[in-house]
Design an enzyme around this catalytic site. Sequence first.
Site, PDB file in Angstrom:
ATOM      1  N   GLY A   1       2.251   2.478  10.834  1.00 19.11           N
ATOM      2  CA  GLY A   1       3.215   3.383  10.488  1.00 19.11           C
ATOM      3  C   GLY A   1       3.969   4.048  11.810  1.00 19.11           C
TER       4      GLY A   1
ATOM      5  N   SER B   1       3.002  -1.925  10.400  1.00 18.15           N
ATOM      6  CA  SER B   1       4.790  -2.220  10.717  1.00 18.15           C
ATOM      7  C   SER B   1       5.394  -3.560  10.392  1.00 18.15           C
ATOM      8  CB  SER B   1       4.820  -1.604  11.905  1.00 18.15           C
ATOM      9  OG  SER B   1       4.716  -0.133  12.143  1.00 18.15           O
TER      10      SER B   1
ATOM     11  N   GLU C   1      -5.658  -4.615  10.438  1.00 21.01           N
ATOM     12  CA  GLU C   1      -4.716  -3.551  10.534  1.00 21.01           C
ATOM     13  C   GLU C   1      -4.993  -2.907  11.939  1.00 21.01           C
ATOM     14  OE1 GLU C   1      -2.463  -2.634   6.748  1.00 21.01           O
ATOM     15  OE2 GLU C   1      -4.440  -1.308   6.881  1.00 21.01           O
TER      16      GLU C   1
ATOM     17  N   HIS D   1      -9.706   1.506   4.706  1.00 24.30           N
ATOM     18  CA  HIS D   1      -8.270   1.650   5.307  1.00 24.30           C
ATOM     19  C   HIS D   1      -8.444   2.650   6.486  1.00 24.30           C
ATOM     20  CE1 HIS D   1      -4.424   2.920   6.220  1.00 24.30           C
ATOM     21  NE2 HIS D   1      -3.756   1.746   5.869  1.00 24.30           N
TER      22      HIS D   1
ATOM     23  N   GLU E   1      -6.858   5.052   7.653  1.00 24.49           N
ATOM     24  CA  GLU E   1      -6.540   6.469   7.415  1.00 24.49           C
ATOM     25  C   GLU E   1      -7.746   7.096   6.457  1.00 24.49           C
ATOM     26  OE1 GLU E   1      -2.910   5.855   5.307  1.00 24.49           O
ATOM     27  OE2 GLU E   1      -1.765   5.251   7.318  1.00 24.49           O
TER      28      GLU E   1
ATOM     29  N   ASN F   1       0.749  -1.097  -0.207  1.00 21.36           N
ATOM     30  CA  ASN F   1       0.057  -0.101  -0.207  1.00 21.36           C
ATOM     31  C   ASN F   1       1.070   1.235   0.094  1.00 21.36           C
ATOM     32  OD1 ASN F   1      -1.616   2.049   0.575  1.00 21.36           O
ATOM     33  ND2 ASN F   1      -2.366   1.361   2.418  1.00 21.36           N
ATOM     34  N   TRP F   2       1.121   1.765  -1.224  1.00 20.96           N
ATOM     35  CA  TRP F   2       1.863   2.861  -1.183  1.00 20.96           C
ATOM     36  C   TRP F   2       1.391   4.168  -0.683  1.00 20.96           C
ATOM     37  CZ3 TRP F   2       3.968   2.883  -7.178  1.00 20.96           C
ATOM     38  CH2 TRP F   2       4.937   1.906  -7.308  1.00 20.96           C
ATOM     39  N   LYS F   3       0.252   4.361  -0.440  1.00 20.33           N
ATOM     40  CA  LYS F   3      -0.335   5.516   0.100  1.00 20.33           C
ATOM     41  C   LYS F   3      -0.104   6.802  -0.655  1.00 20.33           C
ATOM     42  CE  LYS F   3      -0.098   3.387   4.679  1.00 20.33           C
ATOM     43  NZ  LYS F   3      -0.031   3.564   6.191  1.00 20.33           N
TER      44      LYS F   3
ATOM     45  N   GLY G   1       2.825  -1.194   4.095  1.00 14.51           N
ATOM     46  CA  GLY G   1       2.715   0.389   3.884  1.00 14.51           C
ATOM     47  C   GLY G   1       4.110   0.700   3.665  1.00 14.51           C
ATOM     48  N   GLY G   2       4.835   1.362   4.713  1.00 17.22           N
ATOM     49  CA  GLY G   2       6.115   1.998   4.492  1.00 17.22           C
ATOM     50  C   GLY G   2       7.298   1.241   3.855  1.00 17.22           C
TER      51      GLY G   2
END
Length: 252
Positions: free
Chosen positions: A174, A213, A168, A96, A98, A11-13, A234-235
Amino acid sequence: MAARPKLIAGNWKMHGSIGQNRDLLHAVVQGTTGLEADVAVCVPYPYLSQTQSLLQQTHVSWGAQNVSQHEKGAYTGEVSGSMLTDFGCRYAIVGHSERRALYGEDNYIVALKFKAAQTAGLIPILCVGETLDQREAAITERVVAEQLDAVIELAGIASLAKSVLAYEPVWAIGTGKTATPEQAQEVHAFVRNRIAGRDPGVASGLQILYGGSVKASNAAELFSMTDIDGGLIGGASLIADEFIKICLAGKN
Ligand code: PGA
């Protein structure tokens, strides 16, 4: 259990550029060739065309990070499911945390998005998870059950057969704070059992990813748990080496 293939989805965001994407996608394709696990990247909308042209002859799938609940119409700034399938998307992330926290998407809107994605022929990756306050108040299961039940109520239990779930925990996203494999497994098992109560076949075939994470250093341990069928990353999905190592940890 071994029958469920693992899925590792990035998930590149809101990250990327034409140049960076080219290098990253090239590396991911090279680094995961021959892997038994499914690999996917969920990229920002403007890069879907680039992603399609770079990945279409490869084993790596792609998707979006959101989708409108509407089919078409006067919804400035929104993107429909059929627009995503026009660009070869296989997946769309829905719900998600966010989106829930920053864009006011409640359980009902998420359920509508889930349904809209499926209607368009996409596989929704439905995210569920509790905040730190909710975990500390010992209401994790209630929160996750409500998030899940809203979708089941609207789309039906059978719809889960053509979806992916992602647990999640919001406190792990993150933050560098990963749920322990045992903490994650506990919630994954809860989710699977809850679905099994309605439809055992759907429950046993459903891929339930863990997100929050995930790194190369903790992926193998997480993915070894009975009910963890891969990860939503993610990251670490932005760093080719890290992401590839996580994918390799998902080999069956
Ligand atoms: P993270 O994000 O891996 O950076 O914690 C996961 C996600 O938000 O899907």
